[in-house]
Scaffold this motif. Structure first.
Motif, mmCIF file in Angstrom:
data_model
loop_
_atom_site.group_PDB
_atom_site.id
_atom_site.type_symbol
_atom_site.label_atom_id
_atom_site.label_comp_id
_atom_site.label_asym_id
_atom_site.label_seq_id
_atom_site.Cartn_x
_atom_site.Cartn_y
_atom_site.Cartn_z
ATOM 1 N N UNK A 43 1.033 -1.054 0.303
ATOM 2 C CA UNK A 43 0.402 0.231 -0.132
ATOM 3 C C UNK A 43 0.872 0.948 -0.142
ATOM 4 N N UNK A 44 0.526 2.155 -0.530
ATOM 5 C CA UNK A 44 1.206 3.570 -0.664
ATOM 6 C C UNK A 44 0.904 4.505 0.033
ATOM 7 N N UNK A 45 0.074 3.909 1.558
ATOM 8 C CA UNK A 45 -0.254 4.540 2.873
ATOM 9 C C UNK A 45 0.976 3.645 3.855
ATOM 10 N N UNK A 46 1.588 3.413 3.450
ATOM 11 C CA UNK A 46 2.536 1.917 4.269
ATOM 12 C C UNK A 46 3.239 3.414 5.250
ATOM 13 N N UNK A 47 3.930 4.690 4.653
ATOM 14 C CA UNK A 47 4.665 4.936 4.717
ATOM 15 C C UNK A 47 4.411 5.990 5.736
ATOM 16 N N UNK A 48 3.363 6.344 5.234
ATOM 17 C CA UNK A 48 3.288 7.516 6.563
ATOM 18 C C UNK A 48 2.706 6.930 7.544
ATOM 19 N N UNK A 49 1.351 5.648 7.418
ATOM 20 C CA UNK A 49 1.016 5.441 8.278
ATOM 21 C C UNK A 49 2.432 4.995 9.608
ATOM 22 N N UNK A 50 3.801 4.526 8.981
ATOM 23 C CA UNK A 50 4.678 4.386 9.473
ATOM 24 C C UNK A 50 5.493 6.238 10.578
ATOM 25 N N UNK A 51 5.101 6.649 10.235
ATOM 26 C CA UNK A 51 5.846 7.998 10.407
ATOM 27 C C UNK A 51 4.837 8.762 11.280
ATOM 28 N N UNK A 52 3.270 7.966 11.131
ATOM 29 C CA UNK A 52 2.546 8.631 12.620
ATOM 30 C C UNK A 52 2.923 7.868 13.595
ATOM 31 N N UNK A 53 2.884 6.222 13.172
ATOM 32 C CA UNK A 53 3.217 5.557 14.129
ATOM 33 C C UNK A 53 4.597 4.392 13.862
ATOM 34 N N UNK A 54 6.046 4.999 14.317
ATOM 35 C CA UNK A 54 6.770 4.364 13.920
ATOM 36 C C UNK A 54 6.368 2.995 14.410
ATOM 37 N N UNK A 55 7.096 1.806 14.192
ATOM 38 C CA UNK A 55 6.983 -0.093 14.176
ATOM 39 C C UNK A 55 5.627 -0.333 13.750
ATOM 40 N N UNK A 56 4.580 -0.073 13.563
ATOM 41 C CA UNK A 56 2.994 -0.688 13.648
ATOM 42 C C UNK A 56 3.004 -1.471 12.027
ATOM 43 N N UNK A 57 4.312 -0.711 11.422
ATOM 44 C CA UNK A 57 4.192 -1.550 10.192
ATOM 45 C C UNK A 57 4.757 -2.211 9.613
ATOM 46 N N UNK A 58 5.664 -3.251 8.564
ATOM 47 C CA UNK A 58 6.345 -3.933 7.839
ATOM 48 C C UNK A 58 6.681 -3.948 6.196
ATOM 49 N N UNK A 68 -1.276 -0.853 15.951
ATOM 50 C CA UNK A 68 -1.888 0.098 15.541
ATOM 51 C C UNK A 68 -3.322 0.666 16.600
ATOM 52 N N UNK A 69 -3.300 -0.320 16.250
ATOM 53 C CA UNK A 69 -5.083 -0.384 17.448
ATOM 54 C C UNK A 69 -4.658 0.173 19.310
ATOM 55 N N UNK A 70 -3.586 -0.132 19.325
ATOM 56 C CA UNK A 70 -3.184 0.309 20.825
ATOM 57 C C UNK A 70 -2.534 1.634 20.394
ATOM 58 N N UNK A 71 -1.495 1.700 19.638
ATOM 59 C CA UNK A 71 -1.442 3.319 19.079
ATOM 60 C C UNK A 71 -2.774 4.195 19.092
ATOM 61 N N UNK A 72 -3.213 3.541 19.044
ATOM 62 C CA UNK A 72 -4.579 5.180 18.928
ATOM 63 C C UNK A 72 -5.550 4.881 20.205
ATOM 64 N N UNK A 73 -5.700 3.551 20.486
ATOM 65 C CA UNK A 73 -6.360 3.423 21.384
ATOM 66 C C UNK A 73 -7.198 4.703 22.718
ATOM 67 N N UNK A 74 -8.111 4.720 23.159
ATOM 68 C CA UNK A 74 -8.006 6.265 23.571
ATOM 69 C C UNK A 74 -7.609 7.790 23.733
ATOM 70 N N UNK A 79 -6.313 9.267 16.077
ATOM 71 C CA UNK A 79 -7.435 8.434 15.787
ATOM 72 C C UNK A 79 -7.717 9.539 14.608
ATOM 73 N N UNK A 80 -7.522 10.932 15.111
ATOM 74 C CA UNK A 80 -8.469 11.593 14.015
ATOM 75 C C UNK A 80 -7.314 12.413 12.849
ATOM 76 N N UNK A 81 -5.438 12.047 13.927
ATOM 77 C CA UNK A 81 -4.996 11.734 12.379
ATOM 78 C C UNK A 81 -5.078 10.610 11.350
ATOM 79 N N UNK A 82 -5.240 9.551 12.100
ATOM 80 C CA UNK A 82 -5.481 8.428 11.060
ATOM 81 C C UNK A 82 -6.341 8.548 9.768
#
Length: 198
Positions: A43-58, A68-74, A79-82
């Motif tokens: 996905x072209x979005x992986x790099x941007x998601x990784x920048x927001x939440x490092x360590x959540x993608x490969x 990722x759920x843990x990163x935005x939980x609560x 969550x709005x950024x994602x």
């Protein structure tokens, strides 16, 4: 072409109902499945998601949804950024789906947060999948890793079922037999696809 927004709270049987629409020959856009694809490998979005939440993608696996759920939980801001990242991409995919099926009399847009995110305004009609609260709770708590606290948190983020039912054009009750649910689906299709359908 008429667009039917299909929604329902967690554990209400929306995926089962969506499959019934497909079985009846109605094209279904599955927003959840598309989000999974947008978070998958390549996905072209992986790099941007990784920048927001490092360590959540490969690159090999895409997004680790549990991490990722843990990163935005609560965290409403996270969550709005994602969502600001995902939703424009999801919107483009949906437009492609609608264009591809523009000759059809009816399509279904399966959107879990249809009311919560304002998507209901763009639909010709809305069907809410519902069941008694005790059935919903039993279904959800039977899922691996689900807890009563997590269910309560999820429900706190969703429009309450009675409110969804009140705002719906159609309520599909999944608290009965599969055959009864399937008959309700067929009735909705007949109402929207037939001559003079709403």
């Amino acid at each position: 072409m008429k667009t039917l927004g299909l929604t329902g709270s967690i554990g209400m049987g929306k995926s089962t109902v969506a499959a019934m629409f497909r079985a009846e020959g109605v094209p279904v856009f599955d927003a959840d499945a598309e989000v999974h694809r947008l978070q998958g490998p390549g996905s072209k979005l992986l790099e941007a998601i990784e920048a927001l939440h490092p360590g959540t993608t490969s690159p090999e696996l895409g997004v680790d949804r549990a991490l990722l759920r843990q990163a935005v939980w609560g965290d409403d801001v996270a969550l709005a950024r994602l969502e600001r990242l995902l939703y424009p991409a999801l919107h483009r995919v949906r437009l492609t789906f609608l264009s591809r099926h523009r000759a059809r009399r009816l399509v279904v847009l399966d959107v879990p947060l249809l009311f919560e995110k304002g998507g209901w305004r763009k639909m010709d009609a809305i069907a809410v999948v519902s069941a008694p609260a005790w059935i919903q709770r039993r279904r959800v708590l039977a899922r691996p890793g689900m807890t009563a606290a997590r269910l309560a948190h999820i429900l706190s983020l969703q429009t309450p079922d009675p409110e969804k039912r009140r705002r719906a054009d159609f309520v599909i009750d999944t608290g009965r037999s599969m055959n009864a649910t399937r008959e309700q689906v067929r009735c909705v299709i007949a109402c929207l696809s037939g001559p003079g359908g709403r």
